[in-house]
Scaffold this motif. Structure first.
Motif, PDB file in Angstrom:
ATOM      1  N   MET A  39      30.677 -65.818  69.980  1.00 23.38           N
ATOM      2  CA  MET A  39      31.381 -67.048  69.600  1.00 23.38           C
ATOM      3  C   MET A  39      31.037 -67.409  68.163  1.00 23.38           C
ATOM      4  SD  MET A  39      29.101 -70.038  71.485  1.00 23.38           S
ATOM      5  CE  MET A  39      30.566 -70.692  72.121  1.00 23.38           C
ATOM      6  N   SER A  40      31.882 -68.228  67.593  1.00 21.04           N
ATOM      7  CA  SER A  40      31.670 -68.700  66.229  1.00 21.04           C
ATOM      8  C   SER A  40      32.000 -70.187  66.198  1.00 21.04           C
ATOM      9  CB  SER A  40      32.586 -67.932  65.273  1.00 21.04           C
ATOM     10  OG  SER A  40      32.471 -68.441  63.975  1.00 21.04           O
ATOM     11  N   VAL A  53      28.650 -70.583  62.062  1.00 23.85           N
ATOM     12  CA  VAL A  53      27.482 -70.116  62.798  1.00 23.85           C
ATOM     13  C   VAL A  53      28.021 -69.088  63.782  1.00 23.85           C
ATOM     14  CG1 VAL A  53      25.623 -70.738  64.372  1.00 23.85           C
ATOM     15  CG2 VAL A  53      26.317 -72.324  62.552  1.00 23.85           C
ATOM     16  N   ILE A  54      27.569 -67.844  63.662  1.00 26.25           N
ATOM     17  CA  ILE A  54      28.122 -66.757  64.463  1.00 26.25           C
ATOM     18  C   ILE A  54      27.059 -66.209  65.403  1.00 26.25           C
ATOM     19  CG2 ILE A  54      29.157 -64.459  64.381  1.00 26.25           C
ATOM     20  CD1 ILE A  54      30.162 -65.213  61.545  1.00 26.25           C
ATOM     21  N   VAL A  55      27.409 -66.138  66.682  1.00 26.67           N
ATOM     22  CA  VAL A  55      26.601 -65.474  67.692  1.00 26.67           C
ATOM     23  C   VAL A  55      27.445 -64.286  68.144  1.00 26.67           C
ATOM     24  CG1 VAL A  55      25.444 -65.682  69.922  1.00 26.67           C
ATOM     25  CG2 VAL A  55      25.567 -67.659  68.379  1.00 26.67           C
ATOM     26  N   LEU A  83      42.219 -59.499  61.178  1.00 26.20           N
ATOM     27  CA  LEU A  83      40.851 -59.034  61.374  1.00 26.20           C
ATOM     28  C   LEU A  83      39.912 -60.217  61.195  1.00 26.20           C
ATOM     29  CD1 LEU A  83      41.054 -55.776  59.212  1.00 26.20           C
ATOM     30  CD2 LEU A  83      41.330 -55.997  61.688  1.00 26.20           C
ATOM     31  N   GLN A  84      39.055 -60.453  62.156  1.00 27.57           N
ATOM     32  CA  GLN A  84      38.178 -61.613  62.070  1.00 27.57           C
ATOM     33  C   GLN A  84      36.858 -61.313  61.370  1.00 27.57           C
ATOM     34  OE1 GLN A  84      37.312 -61.283  66.475  1.00 27.57           O
ATOM     35  NE2 GLN A  84      35.731 -62.535  65.829  1.00 27.57           N
TER      36      GLN A  84
END
Length: 95
Positions: A39-40, A53-55, A83-84
């Motif tokens: 998730m972000s 914040v990226i998990v 593209l993420q």
């Protein structure tokens, strides 16, 4: 259509369920056993600058094999490829 990976958790099941309800082809969204879904969370400062914040979780399991398996879908939807950049670079390059 979406190509990706989700974890074998409640969040992953909810994400795939949401795609189905919205009519998104999710044949190539793979469940990554033992991984949590990624998730972000978007954050903005007082000046409006964006950060995140990226998990990563299951996103890091996405690879060239996932893209290769979905080649036909990519070719059919080549009008737009989003593209993420939260997956390994090799997967983005393959797409």
């Amino acid at each position: 259509a979406m190509i990706g990976a989700v974890g074998d958790d409640d969040f992953g099941r909810a994400l795939v369920g949401n795609l189905a309800r919205r009519g998104v082809d999710s044949r190539f969204v793979r469940v990554a056993p033992g991984a949590g879904s990624g998730m972000s969370v978007a954050i903005f400062d007082a000046g409006g600058d964006y950060g995140a914040v990226i998990v990563s979780g299951s996103n890091l399991t996405l690879g060239e094999k996932d893209i290769a398996a979905a080649t036909e879908v990519v070719a059919q939807t080549a009008v737009l490829l989003l593209l993420q950049n939260e997956v390994p670079e090799a997967a983005n390059i393959a797409a």
